[in-house]
Design a protein around this motif. Structure first.
Motif, PDB file in Angstrom:
ATOM      1  N   TRP A 136       0.871  -1.172   0.000  1.00 50.02           N
ATOM      2  CA  TRP A 136       0.000   0.000   0.000  1.00 50.02           C
ATOM      3  C   TRP A 136       0.903   1.215   0.000  1.00 50.02           C
ATOM      4  N   VAL A 137       0.616   2.187  -0.878  1.00 54.29           N
ATOM      5  CA  VAL A 137       1.439   3.385  -0.979  1.00 54.29           C
ATOM      6  C   VAL A 137       0.525   4.603  -0.965  1.00 54.29           C
ATOM      7  N   SER A 138       0.936   5.594  -0.190  1.00 53.82           N
ATOM      8  CA  SER A 138       0.241   6.873  -0.126  1.00 53.82           C
ATOM      9  C   SER A 138       1.237   7.941  -0.548  1.00 53.82           C
ATOM     10  N   ILE A 139       0.903   8.693  -1.597  1.00 49.45           N
ATOM     11  CA  ILE A 139       1.798   9.726  -2.121  1.00 49.45           C
ATOM     12  C   ILE A 139       1.152  11.082  -1.884  1.00 49.45           C
ATOM     13  N   ALA A 140       1.755  11.869  -1.001  1.00 46.75           N
ATOM     14  CA  ALA A 140       1.225  13.191  -0.668  1.00 46.75           C
ATOM     15  C   ALA A 140       2.024  14.254  -1.405  1.00 46.75           C
ATOM     16  N   GLY A 141       1.331  15.289  -1.858  1.00 45.66           N
ATOM     17  CA  GLY A 141       2.034  16.358  -2.549  1.00 45.66           C
ATOM     18  C   GLY A 141       1.096  17.449  -3.005  1.00 45.66           C
ATOM     19  N   ARG A 142       1.499  18.114  -4.070  1.00 45.68           N
ATOM     20  CA  ARG A 142       0.728  19.221  -4.630  1.00 45.68           C
ATOM     21  C   ARG A 142       0.358  18.891  -6.076  1.00 45.68           C
TER      22      ARG A 142
END
Length: 159
Positions: free
Chosen positions: A79-85
């Motif tokens: 499971w991967v969560s990619i936070a950004g803009r």
């Protein structure tokens, strides 16, 4: 779950190879979270994620940048969560680079109906787990040995 900072973005991309769908979450006009599934076009070496998005979608606003998160899961072990803009790019050359046969199925009017969604990542968080059979064995071992089961690892990669 143990923390393990040894995984890299390349390691995670390899684990997710073949997974083409992410749930992209943004803040909507009411200030609440709204998510939608999008097909991943590509990742770059910095951990950014690129999507093709309908130009006419009510949540697409050219020229703005907003906080966003993409969540991706493979067959139940990563499971991967990619936070950004997130910002939208109306660049015909970039759109042409991203365009493929599958894109045509999503955009019957052609590439003129799409813009590129660019999620510029700040961090990747991940959780990995062994197969379900291994998890069962780990839980059984923990019952007879009073040890904590090893059911995977997690970590954060700042980008």
């Amino acid at each position: 779950m143990s923390v393990d900072d040894t995984m890299t973005i390349d390691d995670l991309r390899d684990r997710l190879r073949g997974e083409r769908t992410a749930m992209l979450t943004t803040v909507d006009e009411r200030g609440t979270l709204s998510a939608r599934p999008l097909r991943i076009q590509t990742y770059n070496d910095y951990g950014d994620v690129f999507f093709l998005v309908a130009r006419s979608a009510d949540w697409v606003s050219l020229g703005t940048t907003e906080a966003a998160n993409a969540a991706i899961v493979d067959e139940g072990s990563t499971w991967v969560s990619i936070a950004g803009r997130l910002h939208f790019v109306d660049d015909p050359k970039l759109l042409e680079e991203m365009w493929d046969e599958a894109s045509a199925a999503y955009f019957p009017g052609g590439s003129a109906d799409a813009v590129v969604g660019h999620l510029q990542s700040d961090r990747w968080e991940y959780w990995t787990a062994p197969t379900a059979a291994v998890q069962v064995v780990e839980f059984v071992k923990s019952k007879v040995s009073d040890n904590t089961p090893d059911v995977g690892r997690s970590g954060t990669i700042e980008t």
